[in-house]
Design a protein around this motif. Structure first.
Motif, PDB file in Angstrom:
ATOM      1  N   ALA A 174      40.897  -0.717  71.595  1.00 35.98           N
ATOM      2  CA  ALA A 174      40.215  -0.660  72.887  1.00 35.98           C
ATOM      3  C   ALA A 174      38.822  -1.274  72.944  1.00 35.98           C
ATOM      4  O   ALA A 174      38.292  -1.449  74.044  1.00 35.98           O
ATOM      5  CB  ALA A 174      40.105   0.799  73.343  1.00 35.98           C
ATOM      6  N   VAL A 175      38.224  -1.643  71.820  1.00 30.40           N
ATOM      7  CA  VAL A 175      36.814  -2.041  71.870  1.00 30.40           C
ATOM      8  C   VAL A 175      36.542  -3.471  71.403  1.00 30.40           C
ATOM      9  O   VAL A 175      35.982  -4.276  72.140  1.00 30.40           O
ATOM     10  CB  VAL A 175      35.939  -1.048  71.064  1.00 30.40           C
ATOM     11  N   ASN A 176      36.926  -3.818  70.171  1.00 27.69           N
ATOM     12  CA  ASN A 176      36.488  -5.086  69.564  1.00 27.69           C
ATOM     13  C   ASN A 176      37.570  -6.167  69.660  1.00 27.69           C
ATOM     14  O   ASN A 176      38.589  -6.085  68.978  1.00 27.69           O
ATOM     15  CB  ASN A 176      36.135  -4.859  68.091  1.00 27.69           C
ATOM     16  N   PRO A 177      37.349  -7.204  70.466  1.00 30.93           N
ATOM     17  CA  PRO A 177      38.381  -8.226  70.667  1.00 30.93           C
ATOM     18  C   PRO A 177      38.777  -8.976  69.397  1.00 30.93           C
ATOM     19  O   PRO A 177      39.954  -9.161  69.128  1.00 30.93           O
ATOM     20  CB  PRO A 177      37.751  -9.178  71.688  1.00 30.93           C
ATOM     21  N   ASN A 178      37.792  -9.391  68.622  1.00 32.36           N
ATOM     22  CA  ASN A 178      38.100 -10.203  67.441  1.00 32.36           C
ATOM     23  C   ASN A 178      37.132  -9.857  66.314  1.00 32.36           C
ATOM     24  O   ASN A 178      36.200 -10.613  66.020  1.00 32.36           O
ATOM     25  CB  ASN A 178      38.018 -11.696  67.781  1.00 32.36           C
ATOM     26  N   PRO A 179      37.327  -8.713  65.670  1.00 34.47           N
ATOM     27  CA  PRO A 179      36.375  -8.275  64.652  1.00 34.47           C
ATOM     28  C   PRO A 179      36.322  -9.214  63.447  1.00 34.47           C
ATOM     29  O   PRO A 179      37.329  -9.798  63.060  1.00 34.47           O
ATOM     30  CB  PRO A 179      36.905  -6.891  64.245  1.00 34.47           C
ATOM     31  N   THR A 180      35.130  -9.344  62.872  1.00 32.96           N
ATOM     32  CA  THR A 180      34.966 -10.093  61.631  1.00 32.96           C
ATOM     33  C   THR A 180      35.549  -9.273  60.479  1.00 32.96           C
ATOM     34  O   THR A 180      35.893  -8.100  60.649  1.00 32.96           O
ATOM     35  CB  THR A 180      33.479 -10.344  61.350  1.00 32.96           C
ATOM     36  N   ALA A 181      35.612  -9.866  59.304  1.00 35.99           N
ATOM     37  CA  ALA A 181      36.093  -9.136  58.134  1.00 35.99           C
ATOM     38  C   ALA A 181      35.214  -7.914  57.871  1.00 35.99           C
ATOM     39  O   ALA A 181      35.726  -6.821  57.555  1.00 35.99           O
ATOM     40  CB  ALA A 181      36.109 -10.055  56.913  1.00 35.99           C
ATOM     41  N   GLU A 182      33.909  -8.081  58.023  1.00 30.99           N
ATOM     42  CA  GLU A 182      32.975  -6.967  57.805  1.00 30.99           C
ATOM     43  C   GLU A 182      33.216  -5.855  58.825  1.00 30.99           C
ATOM     44  O   GLU A 182      33.209  -4.669  58.480  1.00 30.99           O
ATOM     45  CB  GLU A 182      31.526  -7.466  57.895  1.00 30.99           C
ATOM     46  N   GLU A 183      33.410  -6.244  60.076  1.00 29.69           N
ATOM     47  CA  GLU A 183      33.669  -5.243  61.115  1.00 29.69           C
ATOM     48  C   GLU A 183      35.014  -4.570  60.908  1.00 29.69           C
ATOM     49  O   GLU A 183      35.154  -3.354  61.113  1.00 29.69           O
ATOM     50  CB  GLU A 183      33.605  -5.913  62.489  1.00 29.69           C
ATOM     51  N   LEU A 184      36.009  -5.321  60.478  1.00 31.89           N
ATOM     52  CA  LEU A 184      37.340  -4.767  60.215  1.00 31.89           C
ATOM     53  C   LEU A 184      37.271  -3.725  59.091  1.00 31.89           C
ATOM     54  O   LEU A 184      37.939  -2.685  59.150  1.00 31.89           O
ATOM     55  CB  LEU A 184      38.296  -5.894  59.847  1.00 31.89           C
ATOM     56  N   ALA A 185      36.450  -3.994  58.083  1.00 31.74           N
ATOM     57  CA  ALA A 185      36.266  -3.032  56.997  1.00 31.74           C
ATOM     58  C   ALA A 185      35.650  -1.737  57.519  1.00 31.74           C
ATOM     59  O   ALA A 185      36.079  -0.631  57.156  1.00 31.74           O
ATOM     60  CB  ALA A 185      35.388  -3.638  55.906  1.00 31.74           C
ATOM     61  N   SER A 186      34.644  -1.865  58.395  1.00 32.55           N
ATOM     62  CA  SER A 186      34.024  -0.679  58.993  1.00 32.55           C
ATOM     63  C   SER A 186      35.006   0.102  59.852  1.00 32.55           C
ATOM     64  O   SER A 186      35.012   1.342  59.849  1.00 32.55           O
ATOM     65  CB  SER A 186      32.816  -1.082  59.847  1.00 32.55           C
ATOM     66  N   ILE A 187      35.846  -0.624  60.594  1.00 33.65           N
ATOM     67  CA  ILE A 187      36.867   0.032  61.422  1.00 33.65           C
ATOM     68  C   ILE A 187      37.822   0.831  60.555  1.00 33.65           C
ATOM     69  O   ILE A 187      38.195   1.966  60.884  1.00 33.65           O
ATOM     70  CB  ILE A 187      37.619  -1.016  62.274  1.00 33.65           C
ATOM     71  N   ALA A 188      38.213   0.259  59.424  1.00 31.95           N
ATOM     72  CA  ALA A 188      39.124   0.955  58.509  1.00 31.95           C
ATOM     73  C   ALA A 188      38.507   2.252  57.998  1.00 31.95           C
ATOM     74  O   ALA A 188      39.160   3.312  57.983  1.00 31.95           O
ATOM     75  CB  ALA A 188      39.474   0.039  57.336  1.00 31.95           C
ATOM     76  N   ILE A 189      37.245   2.190  57.602  1.00 33.82           N
ATOM     77  CA  ILE A 189      36.566   3.376  57.063  1.00 33.82           C
ATOM     78  C   ILE A 189      36.374   4.429  58.155  1.00 33.82           C
ATOM     79  O   ILE A 189      36.633   5.622  57.934  1.00 33.82           O
ATOM     80  CB  ILE A 189      35.216   2.965  56.439  1.00 33.82           C
ATOM     81  N   SER A 190      35.942   4.005  59.334  1.00 29.38           N
ATOM     82  CA  SER A 190      35.763   4.946  60.448  1.00 29.38           C
ATOM     83  C   SER A 190      37.070   5.644  60.799  1.00 29.38           C
ATOM     84  O   SER A 190      37.101   6.854  61.058  1.00 29.38           O
ATOM     85  CB  SER A 190      35.232   4.217  61.686  1.00 29.38           C
ATOM     86  N   THR A 191      38.174   4.892  60.812  1.00 28.16           N
ATOM     87  CA  THR A 191      39.462   5.465  61.201  1.00 28.16           C
ATOM     88  C   THR A 191      39.976   6.429  60.140  1.00 28.16           C
ATOM     89  O   THR A 191      40.589   7.463  60.461  1.00 28.16           O
ATOM     90  CB  THR A 191      40.490   4.356  61.480  1.00 28.16           C
ATOM     91  N   ALA A 192      39.709   6.125  58.886  1.00 26.15           N
ATOM     92  CA  ALA A 192      40.078   7.058  57.812  1.00 26.15           C
ATOM     93  C   ALA A 192      39.345   8.389  57.988  1.00 26.15           C
ATOM     94  O   ALA A 192      39.938   9.468  57.833  1.00 26.15           O
ATOM     95  CB  ALA A 192      39.748   6.443  56.457  1.00 26.15           C
ATOM     96  N   GLU A 193      38.056   8.313  58.344  1.00 24.30           N
ATOM     97  CA  GLU A 193      37.290   9.539  58.560  1.00 24.30           C
ATOM     98  C   GLU A 193      37.802  10.306  59.777  1.00 24.30           C
ATOM     99  O   GLU A 193      37.866  11.537  59.767  1.00 24.30           O
ATOM    100  CB  GLU A 193      35.803   9.206  58.733  1.00 24.30           C
ATOM    101  N   THR A 194      38.177   9.580  60.828  1.00 24.74           N
ATOM    102  CA  THR A 194      38.741  10.232  62.010  1.00 24.74           C
ATOM    103  C   THR A 194      40.046  10.941  61.667  1.00 24.74           C
ATOM    104  O   THR A 194      40.313  12.052  62.139  1.00 24.74           O
ATOM    105  CB  THR A 194      38.980   9.199  63.134  1.00 24.74           C
ATOM    106  N   ALA A 195      40.864  10.313  60.825  1.00 17.48           N
ATOM    107  CA  ALA A 195      42.139  10.920  60.401  1.00 17.48           C
ATOM    108  C   ALA A 195      41.894  12.246  59.695  1.00 17.48           C
ATOM    109  O   ALA A 195      42.607  13.237  59.926  1.00 17.48           O
ATOM    110  CB  ALA A 195      42.899   9.956  59.492  1.00 17.48           C
ATOM    111  N   LYS A 196      40.871  12.279  58.854  1.00 15.68           N
ATOM    112  CA  LYS A 196      40.555  13.516  58.128  1.00 15.68           C
ATOM    113  C   LYS A 196      39.990  14.572  59.068  1.00 15.68           C
ATOM    114  O   LYS A 196      40.393  15.736  59.026  1.00 15.68           O
ATOM    115  CB  LYS A 196      39.564  13.221  56.995  1.00 15.68           C
ATOM    116  N   THR A 197      39.062  14.151  59.930  1.00 26.15           N
ATOM    117  CA  THR A 197      38.360  15.094  60.796  1.00 26.15           C
ATOM    118  C   THR A 197      39.271  15.716  61.853  1.00 26.15           C
ATOM    119  O   THR A 197      39.290  16.940  62.028  1.00 26.15           O
ATOM    120  CB  THR A 197      37.193  14.382  61.518  1.00 26.15           C
ATOM    121  N   LEU A 198      40.017  14.877  62.560  1.00 25.89           N
ATOM    122  CA  LEU A 198      40.796  15.370  63.695  1.00 25.89           C
ATOM    123  C   LEU A 198      42.213  15.793  63.330  1.00 25.89           C
ATOM    124  O   LEU A 198      42.774  16.679  63.972  1.00 25.89           O
ATOM    125  CB  LEU A 198      40.846  14.303  64.791  1.00 25.89           C
TER     126      LEU A 198
END
Length: 334
Positions: A174-198
């Motif tokens: 829903a947010v980032n149209p074309n993330p860079t490799a660095e942004e994609l890495a951050s998305i992966a880490i954020s989503t892993a944390e969301t999986a644990k939290t929620l």
């Protein structure tokens, strides 16, 4: 127990102060009543106190115990204006302009969260995603080590053996149209944390592509490969692997053939798409064809929880997003 029921129970166990800056809007007031009735959060309504109380009376919403902050009369307005000026003065901000800006309920509410007067914020019933992200990025900013705010959908697929008994997270949809490799890495880490939290799950993160472990050569594949390497180096404690095709990520038989040495392949419960087109199409395909429940989008990556609503949301949708935001606040407060 259904996922939202689990999230409600977590929210009820440690009530957080959640700000609703669209408080003059009918669905927000109806949601406020349900949130208070169910003990999901301490609600802060931002807007004209006169308008809020009049509309609540018409709707039959009990505002007992609800905090109301009117930016036009609040003693906090001057404090927030000064703080916003300090945050933005290098960008040409003046005190006069800051005072005007923080009287906007969305900016006022975001300042509340920044300064600890609120634990999280939910908006979007009458504002666009951009309207929400702008003050969030200017004021709250991203979490340490995270370069980008992103979103995830929690997909609950009935009668499915994939993911955690049909429970998977899709990002970014829903947010980032074309993330860079660095942004994609951050998305992966954020989503892993969301999986644990929620979801209380142990995340197994698949970085998706049209290639599996070098089966195809292309610059689009290279981006995913680089993102995988970066995410692994940033968070070696997480199970993250790629690049993986979707079938190799979730189907054990395919994983055994294509990626036999992977800890994630065939067992992935977090799917990170290479761009917004793929992610948005992917979650909608699963939602429609598999009749999956799609919870979200859940915003992630902010230093403090801020969540977006669809402008077509119902009062019940707002209640659920407030519960999600409260649980995120619990996790960030630890």
């Amino acid at each position: 127990m259904e996922l939202m029921e689990q999230i409600w129970k977590k929210a009820q166990a440690d009530k957080k102060r959640i700000v609703l800056p669209e408080a003059e809007e009918e669905r927000n007031l109806q949601a406020c009543g349900k949130i208070m009735e169910n003990g999901l959060a301490k609600v802060v309504l931002v807007g004209s106190e006169k308008v809020i109380r009049e509309k609540a009376a018409v709707l039959g919403v009990n505002l007992e115990g609800v905090e109301i902050q009117d930016p036009e009369t609040s003693e906090k307005t001057a404090v927030y204006a000064n703080e916003f000026y300090e945050l933005r003065k290098k960008k040409g901000m003046t005190l006069e302009k800051a005072d005007k800006i923080v009287r906007d309920p969305l900016y006022f509410g975001t300042m509340m969260v920044k300064l600890g007067d609120g634990d999280g914020l939910v908006s979007g019933a009458i504002h666009t995603t951009g309207d929400l992200l702008r003050p969030g990025l200017q004021i709250v900013k991203t979490a340490p080590g995270i370069s980008v705010v992103s979103s995830t959908f929690i997909m609950n697929v009935p009668n499915s053996e994939y993911g955690d008994n049909g429970l998977l997270l899709f990002a970014d949809c829903a947010v980032n149209p074309n993330p860079t490799a660095e942004e994609l890495a951050s998305i992966a880490i954020s989503t892993a944390e969301t999986a644990k939290t929620l979801c209380g799950m142990e995340p197994k993160v698949a970085m998706l592509s049209f290639s599996t472990m070098g089966s195809a050569s292309h610059e689009l594949v290279d981006k995913v490969t680089k993102a995988t390497e970066l995410a692994k180096s940033m968070r070696p404690d997480l199970d993250i692997d790629g690049e993986l095709q979707l079938d190799a990520a979730i189907v054990k038989k395919v994983a055994d053939l294509k990626a036999p040495n992977s800890k994630v392949a065939g067992k992935a419960n977090v799917l990170v798409f290479p761009d917004l087109q793929a992610g948005n199409i992917g979650y909608k395909l699963v939602q429609r064809f598999a009749k999956a429940e799609a919870i979200g989008p859940v915003c992630q990556g902010f230093a403090k929880p801020i969540n977006d609503l669809s402008r077509g949301c119902s009062a019940d949708d707002i209640v659920n997003v407030v519960a999600v935001t409260a649980v995120q606040a619990q996790a960030q407060g630890k």
